[in-house]
Scaffold this motif. Structure first.
Motif, mmCIF file in Angstrom:
data_model
loop_
_atom_site.group_PDB
_atom_site.id
_atom_site.type_symbol
_atom_site.label_atom_id
_atom_site.label_comp_id
_atom_site.label_asym_id
_atom_site.label_seq_id
_atom_site.Cartn_x
_atom_site.Cartn_y
_atom_site.Cartn_z
ATOM 1 N N SER A 4 0.824 -1.202 0.000
ATOM 2 C CA SER A 4 0.000 0.000 0.000
ATOM 3 C C SER A 4 0.862 1.257 0.000
ATOM 4 N N HIS A 5 2.030 1.191 0.682
ATOM 5 C CA HIS A 5 2.873 2.378 0.738
ATOM 6 C C HIS A 5 3.563 2.677 -0.588
ATOM 7 N N PHE A 6 3.411 1.788 -1.567
ATOM 8 C CA PHE A 6 3.972 2.072 -2.888
ATOM 9 C C PHE A 6 2.955 2.733 -3.803
ATOM 10 N N SER A 7 1.685 2.783 -3.364
ATOM 11 C CA SER A 7 0.670 3.328 -4.254
ATOM 12 C C SER A 7 0.924 4.808 -4.484
ATOM 13 N N GLY A 8 0.389 5.327 -5.559
ATOM 14 C CA GLY A 8 0.646 6.724 -5.896
ATOM 15 C C GLY A 8 2.085 6.876 -6.334
ATOM 16 N N GLU A 9 2.785 7.804 -5.722
ATOM 17 C CA GLU A 9 4.151 8.086 -6.146
ATOM 18 C C GLU A 9 5.120 6.976 -5.755
ATOM 19 N N GLY A 10 4.798 6.261 -4.703
ATOM 20 C CA GLY A 10 5.665 5.179 -4.282
ATOM 21 C C GLY A 10 6.997 5.702 -3.796
ATOM 22 N N GLY A 12 9.702 5.219 -5.452
ATOM 23 C CA GLY A 12 10.497 5.561 -6.615
ATOM 24 C C GLY A 12 11.788 4.792 -6.753
ATOM 25 N N GLU A 13 11.881 3.627 -6.110
ATOM 26 C CA GLU A 13 13.085 2.839 -6.316
ATOM 27 C C GLU A 13 13.160 2.358 -7.751
ATOM 28 N N THR A 14 14.383 2.157 -8.205
ATOM 29 C CA THR A 14 14.607 1.742 -9.581
ATOM 30 C C THR A 14 14.953 0.264 -9.624
ATOM 31 N N ILE A 15 14.227 -0.464 -10.440
ATOM 32 C CA ILE A 15 14.467 -1.892 -10.595
ATOM 33 C C ILE A 15 14.896 -2.166 -12.030
ATOM 34 N N LEU A 16 15.986 -2.887 -12.169
ATOM 35 C CA LEU A 16 16.455 -3.297 -13.491
ATOM 36 C C LEU A 16 15.922 -4.695 -13.768
ATOM 37 N N ILE A 17 15.133 -4.817 -14.830
ATOM 38 C CA ILE A 17 14.601 -6.118 -15.244
ATOM 39 C C ILE A 17 15.480 -6.652 -16.373
ATOM 40 N N GLY A 36 4.637 1.733 -8.508
ATOM 41 C CA GLY A 36 5.381 2.965 -8.263
ATOM 42 C C GLY A 36 6.885 2.867 -8.399
ATOM 43 N N PHE A 37 7.368 1.749 -8.973
ATOM 44 C CA PHE A 37 8.805 1.634 -9.199
ATOM 45 C C PHE A 37 9.199 2.258 -10.524
ATOM 46 N N ARG A 38 10.440 2.739 -10.600
ATOM 47 C CA ARG A 38 11.016 3.097 -11.894
ATOM 48 C C ARG A 38 11.624 1.820 -12.455
ATOM 49 N N VAL A 39 11.483 1.611 -13.752
ATOM 50 C CA VAL A 39 11.957 0.366 -14.336
ATOM 51 C C VAL A 39 12.973 0.611 -15.444
#
Length: 132
Positions: A4-10, A12-17, A36-39
């Motif tokens: 739930s704490h990631f909803s909205g803006e989150g 903003g951590e970046t995950i490399l897939i 809300g992650f950056r990918v």
């Protein structure tokens, strides 16, 4: 869901897939962006190493079976590039589950999750490694 704490803006951590199948990668990207992650994306191990070097993600989801440079080799190289201090979590993702568990951990992965990937599997892992 514990996200739930990631909803909205989150956060903003970046995950490399790192995933060679476009459709699988798109699905993972969509799923993570929803939370809300950056990918960042890479389609093979070489690309993964470049992305990592340039953009220093907060976490890497590393497919093991990759063209050019496989996921375990890429993980080893990423571990050599980064200082132990920044210890960025690398999560191995594989359709072959347990046979890779030991190899993945030896190569420097922090955990292994099996495909097909769903958010119920991924969520506790992300919580563990990103909210520490």
């Amino acid at each position: 869901s514990g996200f739930s704490h990631f909803s909205g803006e989150g956060m903003g951590e970046t995950i490399l897939i790192v995933e060679d199948y476009d459709d699988t990668r798109c699905l993972m990207k969509f799923m993570l962006e929803t939370y809300g992650f950056r990918v960042l994306e890479a389609a093979d191990g070489t690309e993964a190493i470049d992305r990592f070097r340039q953009q220093k993600p907060d976490l890497v989801l590393m497919d093991i079976s990759l063209p050019v440079v496989d996921g375990l080799t890429a993980t080893k190289q990423i571990r050599q590039l980064s200082s132990p201090a920044d210890k960025i979590p690398i999560i191995a993702v594989t359709a072959y589950g347990d046979i890779y568990q030991d190899k993945a951990l030896e190569a420097g992965c922090d955990a292994l999750i099996s495909k097909p990937l769903d958010f119920d599997k991924l969520e506790p892992v992300l919580n563990q490694y990103l909210n520490s």
